[in-house]
Design a protein around this motif. Structure first.
Motif, PDB file in Angstrom:
ATOM      1  N   ARG A 275       0.815  -1.217   0.000  1.00 12.98           N
ATOM      2  CA  ARG A 275       0.000   0.000   0.000  1.00 12.98           C
ATOM      3  C   ARG A 275       0.849   1.267   0.000  1.00 12.98           C
ATOM      4  O   ARG A 275       0.368   2.356  -0.326  1.00 12.98           O
ATOM      5  CB  ARG A 275      -0.935   0.010   1.217  1.00 12.98           C
ATOM      6  N   TRP A 276       2.151   1.136   0.395  1.00 12.15           N
ATOM      7  CA  TRP A 276       3.003   2.321   0.447  1.00 12.15           C
ATOM      8  C   TRP A 276       4.035   2.381  -0.671  1.00 12.15           C
ATOM      9  O   TRP A 276       4.545   3.443  -0.987  1.00 12.15           O
ATOM     10  CB  TRP A 276       3.756   2.356   1.786  1.00 12.15           C
ATOM     11  N   TYR A 277       4.365   1.227  -1.239  1.00  9.57           N
ATOM     12  CA  TYR A 277       5.491   1.205  -2.165  1.00  9.57           C
ATOM     13  C   TYR A 277       5.216   0.249  -3.315  1.00  9.57           C
ATOM     14  O   TYR A 277       4.659  -0.837  -3.131  1.00  9.57           O
ATOM     15  CB  TYR A 277       6.754   0.760  -1.411  1.00  9.57           C
ATOM     16  N   ASP A 278       5.614   0.683  -4.508  1.00  4.54           N
ATOM     17  CA  ASP A 278       5.460  -0.156  -5.696  1.00  4.54           C
ATOM     18  C   ASP A 278       6.706   0.055  -6.550  1.00  4.54           C
ATOM     19  O   ASP A 278       6.847   1.086  -7.223  1.00  4.54           O
ATOM     20  CB  ASP A 278       4.200   0.257  -6.469  1.00  4.54           C
ATOM     21  N   GLY A 279       7.620  -0.877  -6.478  1.00  7.64           N
ATOM     22  CA  GLY A 279       8.868  -0.665  -7.195  1.00  7.64           C
ATOM     23  C   GLY A 279       9.777  -1.870  -7.186  1.00  7.64           C
ATOM     24  O   GLY A 279       9.328  -3.004  -7.134  1.00  7.64           O
ATOM     25  N   ILE A 280      11.100  -1.589  -7.221  1.00  9.70           N
ATOM     26  CA  ILE A 280      12.108  -2.636  -7.323  1.00  9.70           C
ATOM     27  C   ILE A 280      12.942  -2.648  -6.045  1.00  9.70           C
ATOM     28  O   ILE A 280      13.370  -1.602  -5.567  1.00  9.70           O
ATOM     29  CB  ILE A 280      13.019  -2.398  -8.543  1.00  9.70           C
ATOM     30  N   GLN A 281      13.158  -3.845  -5.528  1.00 16.20           N
ATOM     31  CA  GLN A 281      13.911  -4.007  -4.288  1.00 16.20           C
ATOM     32  C   GLN A 281      15.042  -4.989  -4.519  1.00 16.20           C
ATOM     33  O   GLN A 281      14.917  -5.948  -5.282  1.00 16.20           O
ATOM     34  CB  GLN A 281      12.987  -4.508  -3.173  1.00 16.20           C
ATOM     35  N   ASP A 328      19.249  -5.029   2.526  1.00 17.64           N
ATOM     36  CA  ASP A 328      18.259  -4.867   1.459  1.00 17.64           C
ATOM     37  C   ASP A 328      18.016  -3.384   1.211  1.00 17.64           C
ATOM     38  O   ASP A 328      18.222  -2.545   2.092  1.00 17.64           O
ATOM     39  CB  ASP A 328      16.956  -5.596   1.786  1.00 17.64           C
ATOM     40  N   TRP A 329      17.607  -3.092  -0.027  1.00 10.99           N
ATOM     41  CA  TRP A 329      17.384  -1.708  -0.442  1.00 10.99           C
ATOM     42  C   TRP A 329      16.160  -1.624  -1.339  1.00 10.99           C
ATOM     43  O   TRP A 329      15.929  -2.494  -2.179  1.00 10.99           O
ATOM     44  CB  TRP A 329      18.583  -1.170  -1.242  1.00 10.99           C
ATOM     45  N   LYS A 330      15.375  -0.564  -1.162  1.00  9.61           N
ATOM     46  CA  LYS A 330      14.329  -0.233  -2.115  1.00  9.61           C
ATOM     47  C   LYS A 330      14.930   0.751  -3.100  1.00  9.61           C
ATOM     48  O   LYS A 330      15.316   1.869  -2.738  1.00  9.61           O
ATOM     49  CB  LYS A 330      13.113   0.343  -1.399  1.00  9.61           C
ATOM     50  N   LEU A 331      15.008   0.345  -4.352  1.00  9.31           N
ATOM     51  CA  LEU A 331      15.799   1.090  -5.331  1.00  9.31           C
ATOM     52  C   LEU A 331      15.028   2.207  -6.018  1.00  9.31           C
ATOM     53  O   LEU A 331      15.435   3.365  -5.998  1.00  9.31           O
ATOM     54  CB  LEU A 331      16.351   0.120  -6.378  1.00  9.31           C
ATOM     55  N   VAL A 332      13.934   1.847  -6.672  1.00  6.98           N
ATOM     56  CA  VAL A 332      13.246   2.832  -7.500  1.00  6.98           C
ATOM     57  C   VAL A 332      11.779   2.455  -7.614  1.00  6.98           C
ATOM     58  O   VAL A 332      11.425   1.275  -7.646  1.00  6.98           O
ATOM     59  CB  VAL A 332      13.897   2.911  -8.903  1.00  6.98           C
ATOM     60  N   GLY A 333      10.914   3.450  -7.642  1.00  8.67           N
ATOM     61  CA  GLY A 333       9.497   3.209  -7.839  1.00  8.67           C
ATOM     62  C   GLY A 333       9.187   2.949  -9.309  1.00  8.67           C
ATOM     63  O   GLY A 333       9.799   3.564 -10.190  1.00  8.67           O
ATOM     64  N   LEU A 334       8.265   2.077  -9.568  1.00  2.58           N
ATOM     65  CA  LEU A 334       7.929   1.761 -10.963  1.00  2.58           C
ATOM     66  C   LEU A 334       7.366   2.978 -11.692  1.00  2.58           C
ATOM     67  O   LEU A 334       7.530   3.113 -12.906  1.00  2.58           O
ATOM     68  CB  LEU A 334       6.922   0.604 -11.007  1.00  2.58           C
ATOM     69  N   SER A 335       6.719   3.833 -10.953  1.00  5.49           N
ATOM     70  CA  SER A 335       6.149   5.025 -11.599  1.00  5.49           C
ATOM     71  C   SER A 335       7.240   5.921 -12.175  1.00  5.49           C
ATOM     72  O   SER A 335       6.971   6.740 -13.054  1.00  5.49           O
ATOM     73  CB  SER A 335       5.306   5.801 -10.584  1.00  5.49           C
ATOM     74  N   ASP A 336       8.474   5.777 -11.685  1.00  2.43           N
ATOM     75  CA  ASP A 336       9.580   6.599 -12.189  1.00  2.43           C
ATOM     76  C   ASP A 336      10.183   6.062 -13.480  1.00  2.43           C
ATOM     77  O   ASP A 336      10.917   6.789 -14.163  1.00  2.43           O
ATOM     78  CB  ASP A 336      10.690   6.689 -11.132  1.00  2.43           C
ATOM     79  N   ILE A 337       9.876   4.796 -13.799  1.00  2.00           N
ATOM     80  CA  ILE A 337      10.564   4.202 -14.955  1.00  2.00           C
ATOM     81  C   ILE A 337       9.643   3.532 -15.961  1.00  2.00           C
ATOM     82  O   ILE A 337      10.060   3.224 -17.086  1.00  2.00           O
ATOM     83  CB  ILE A 337      11.609   3.159 -14.489  1.00  2.00           C
ATOM     84  N   ASP A 338       8.358   3.243 -15.581  1.00  2.00           N
ATOM     85  CA  ASP A 338       7.542   2.386 -16.452  1.00  2.00           C
ATOM     86  C   ASP A 338       7.009   3.101 -17.699  1.00  2.00           C
ATOM     87  O   ASP A 338       6.524   2.466 -18.633  1.00  2.00           O
ATOM     88  CB  ASP A 338       6.383   1.754 -15.676  1.00  2.00           C
ATOM     89  N   ASP A 339       7.090   4.423 -17.740  1.00  2.00           N
ATOM     90  CA  ASP A 339       6.690   5.159 -18.945  1.00  2.00           C
ATOM     91  C   ASP A 339       7.809   5.015 -19.996  1.00  2.00           C
ATOM     92  O   ASP A 339       8.935   5.475 -19.785  1.00  2.00           O
ATOM     93  CB  ASP A 339       6.464   6.639 -18.605  1.00  2.00           C
ATOM     94  N   LYS A 340       7.503   4.363 -21.114  1.00  2.00           N
ATOM     95  CA  LYS A 340       8.528   4.087 -22.126  1.00  2.00           C
ATOM     96  C   LYS A 340       9.138   5.359 -22.707  1.00  2.00           C
ATOM     97  O   LYS A 340      10.276   5.338 -23.188  1.00  2.00           O
ATOM     98  CB  LYS A 340       7.936   3.225 -23.242  1.00  2.00           C
ATOM     99  N   SER A 341       8.403   6.439 -22.655  1.00  2.00           N
ATOM    100  CA  SER A 341       8.945   7.690 -23.206  1.00  2.00           C
ATOM    101  C   SER A 341      10.112   8.227 -22.376  1.00  2.00           C
ATOM    102  O   SER A 341      10.889   9.046 -22.842  1.00  2.00           O
ATOM    103  CB  SER A 341       7.837   8.757 -23.279  1.00  2.00           C
ATOM    104  N   LYS A 342      10.254   7.741 -21.125  1.00  2.00           N
ATOM    105  CA  LYS A 342      11.352   8.185 -20.276  1.00  2.00           C
ATOM    106  C   LYS A 342      12.663   7.492 -20.637  1.00  2.00           C
ATOM    107  O   LYS A 342      13.729   7.912 -20.183  1.00  2.00           O
ATOM    108  CB  LYS A 342      11.023   7.930 -18.817  1.00  2.00           C
ATOM    109  N   GLY A 343      12.594   6.395 -21.401  1.00  2.00           N
ATOM    110  CA  GLY A 343      13.805   5.754 -21.901  1.00  2.00           C
ATOM    111  C   GLY A 343      14.340   4.603 -21.067  1.00  2.00           C
ATOM    112  O   GLY A 343      15.346   3.999 -21.430  1.00  2.00           O
TER     113      GLY A 343
END
Length: 370
Positions: A275-281, A328-343
């Motif tokens: 509920r708080w985080y959606d990303g890569i760990q 362990d580390w939480k690296l990046v949220g998917l919302s920061d990378i899942d838009d293909k236009s961001k590269g």
């Protein structure tokens, strides 16, 4: 009270004791002679248990008029086991050992229910851990005495054995044609399946290599150098680079074994969502039995394939001490990378993550006051 105990003991003894074949009595009206041993038996019991004995006693065979019969070529111990197995009111425990003794006699004298008991006992004595030589021996016995279920069970366990064991057994032990044919067919199917798996693995490795080469081109030497963490010059370091290709659609966890300073580590990359985080760990843990003391300087970089855009870079420092062999580390949220236009995500929905691990030489860290 003592009389009751004696009566109960006598009853138990009668039910569990073996029959006395050494003495002739009104019950025992016939004698089997085996290896100079005389077994005093009852004709009616032999005839009821065995169609072969029944024909001997009913027809014009000499056994009809005589009171003894020699059984050449047989062992006295085996015949005794056979008699105990067919006599009523005897507690005869059927084991693997006596099943193999009794089976040839059950076949010769056509005692079908005893033959079935032997097969059931032998089937219960084997499993996937039974040695292949023993399985081959039982396959030969099952073929000789037409024990189809036992043969089927043995063959199925043989087919679970390593290929080298099967090949060795086939060289040393001659099997009947039918079970051998089935084993060889299964072995051939296994080899074909392994070949297909190797081809598939080779294709996958080639695809990963091409992907790695493609993504690696997006890193310039200058960019790489600037992203690396600053290392303590008082320590000796070793480095490993690991490339992860993550599928943002399937989101399968990835795992890689990393060995530095003769220490094996396990690194995992997972997609994490709550509920708080959606990303890569990411996690890093020591999988050796021995604990270590060292410093880790780690740089994660999410590759951007657009030349004008920057990579996402993260640097972490972690200390492994006694009792602390995991990070362990939480690296990046998917919302920061899942838009293909961001590269960051390619046309197939994949993201490339480069991890540079710097590990100090394992030794006591007390002098560093960490």
């Amino acid at each position: 009270m003592d009389e009751m105990a004696d009566e109960k003991e006598n009853e138990t003894s009668t039910n569990s004791s073996t029959v006395n074949f050494a003495e002739r009595s009104w019950k025992n009206d016939f004698t089997l002679i085996v290896e100079d041993t005389r077994f005093c038996v009852a004709k009616n019991i032999l005839a009821l248990a065995s169609p072969v004995f029944d024909r001997m006693f009913e027809s014009d065979f000499k056994e009809r008029t005589t009171d003894e019969l020699e059984l050449p070529g047989k062992k006295a111990d085996d015949v005794k086991e056979f008699l105990l197995a067919i006599y009523p009111n005897t507690a005869f425990p059927m084991s693997r050992e006596n099943a193999l003794k009794v089976l040839p006699l059950a076949e010769e004298y056509q005692v079908l229910n005893l033959k079935q008991r032997c097969e059931e006992s032998l089937m219960g004595s084997i499993d996937v851990f039974t040695a292949i030589d023993e399985l081959y021996r039982l396959i030969k016995e099952s073929h000789l005495y037409s024990l189809k279920e036992l043969q089927k069970r043995c063959v199925s366990f043989v087919c679970e054995k390593p290929t080298d064991e099967i090949k060795r057994a086939n060289r040393e032990i001659v099997l009947p044609r039918e079970p051998l044919s089935y084993i060889l067919q299964n072995l051939n199917e296994r080899l074909v399946s392994n070949l297909k798996d190797l081809k598939s693995a080779n294709v996958l490795l080639n695809e990963q290599l091409e992907t790695y080469k493609t993504w690696k081109n997006y890193f310039s030497k200058a960019t790489r150098k600037s992203m690396f963490p600053k290392l303590d010059s008082d320590l000796v370091w070793k480095r490993r680079t690991v490339i992860f290709t993550m599928d943002t659609e399937k989101r399968k966890p990835l795992e890689e074994k990393v060995s530095l300073w003769n220490t094996e580590m396990e690194m995992n990359i997972v997609f994490y969502s709550d509920r708080w985080y959606d990303g890569i760990q990411s996690t890093l843990k020591n999988i050796n039995k021995n604990q270590i003391e060292c410093i880790w300087e780690i740089q994660f970089a999410v590759v951007n394939k657009l030349p004008a855009n920057d990579h996402l870079s993260f640097k972490y420092r972690v200390v492994f001490k006694e009792g602390e062999q995991f990070a362990d580390w939480k690296l990046v949220g998917l919302s920061d990378i899942d838009d293909k236009s961001k590269g960051f995500v390619d046309d197939e929905g994949k993201v490339q993550l480069e991890v540079n691990l710097f590990m100090s030489e394992p030794k006591s860290l007390k002098a560093l006051n960490l």
